[in-house]
Design a protein around this motif. Structure first.
Motif, short mmCIF file in Angstrom:
data_model
loop_
_atom_site.label_atom_id
_atom_site.label_comp_id
_atom_site.label_asym_id
_atom_site.label_seq_id
_atom_site.Cartn_x
_atom_site.Cartn_y
_atom_site.Cartn_z
N ARG A 70 0.84 -1.19 0.00
CA ARG A 70 0.00 0.00 0.00
C ARG A 70 0.88 1.24 0.00
NH1 ARG A 70 -4.48 0.11 4.54
NH2 ARG A 70 -2.55 0.30 5.66
N PRO A 71 0.56 2.23 -0.80
CA PRO A 71 1.39 3.44 -0.79
C PRO A 71 1.24 4.16 0.55
CG PRO A 71 -0.51 3.75 -2.21
CD PRO A 71 -0.53 2.31 -1.76
N ARG A 72 2.34 4.67 1.02
CA ARG A 72 2.33 5.41 2.28
C ARG A 72 1.70 6.77 2.05
NH1 ARG A 72 8.60 4.43 3.57
NH2 ARG A 72 8.50 2.16 3.56
N PRO A 73 0.99 7.27 3.04
CA PRO A 73 0.42 8.61 2.87
C PRO A 73 1.55 9.64 2.77
CG PRO A 73 0.02 7.79 5.08
CD PRO A 73 0.64 6.67 4.30
N GLN A 74 1.38 10.57 1.88
CA GLN A 74 2.39 11.59 1.67
C GLN A 74 2.38 12.59 2.82
OE1 GLN A 74 4.61 12.17 -0.79
NE2 GLN A 74 4.15 10.26 -1.85
N GLN A 75 3.54 12.78 3.42
CA GLN A 75 3.66 13.77 4.47
C GLN A 75 4.21 15.05 3.84
OE1 GLN A 75 6.16 12.21 7.48
NE2 GLN A 75 4.72 10.66 8.14
N PRO A 76 3.70 16.17 4.25
CA PRO A 76 4.22 17.41 3.65
C PRO A 76 5.69 17.55 3.99
CG PRO A 76 2.77 17.90 5.50
CD PRO A 76 2.69 16.42 5.25
#
Length: 135
Positions: A70-76
């Motif tokens: 699963r792709p990791r959520p993008q952190q700013p």
């Protein structure tokens, strides 16, 4: 390649269907026989079916792709700093370490070195220029 014979068979069937379509199309075009047109269309459909079956066979022969994580959520991301942070001061070298003299000691180049370098450049300039030509 496993199943190369089956793969080759699909190619031979597609070639045969293409040849049958070409001959029937030629007979219809130049002979005007309406049954040749139906034969050409039938051979064309058979050729397309053979190619679709070949594609399905090749897809089934390939091993399954590994599961995707699963792709990791993008952190700013914060903007990167332009320079390195200052480093901690280090201890002075021991007394037995040889140090290179500072460039400020004696103001770097003495007059004799400057003169000999200028003479060498002037001589080089005279040897590369043809006679009668000036810089």
């Amino acid at each position: 390649m496993r199943g190369y014979a089956v793969h080759l068979l699909f190619h031979l069937l597609a070639i045969a269907a293409g040849a049958a379509c070409g001959v029937a199309g030629w007979l219809w075009w130049f002979g005007g026989d309406p049954s040749s047109l139906r034969l050409a269309i039938g051979a064309l459909v058979v050729g397309i079916i053979v190619l679709v079956l070949e594609a399905l066979y090749i897809r089934a022969e390939q091993p399954p792709a590994p599961p995707r994580s699963r792709p990791r959520p993008q952190q700013p991301q914060r903007p990167r700093e332009r320079t390195r942070p200052d480093l901690e001061p280090v201890a002075a070298p021991s007394s037995d370490t040889l140090l290179q003299p500072s460039p400020d000691a004696g103001k770097a180049i003495d007059q004799e070195t400057k003169t000999s370098a200028l003479d060498a450049l002037n001589e080089l300039g005279r040897s590369t220029n043809p006679p009668g030509r000036q810089n």
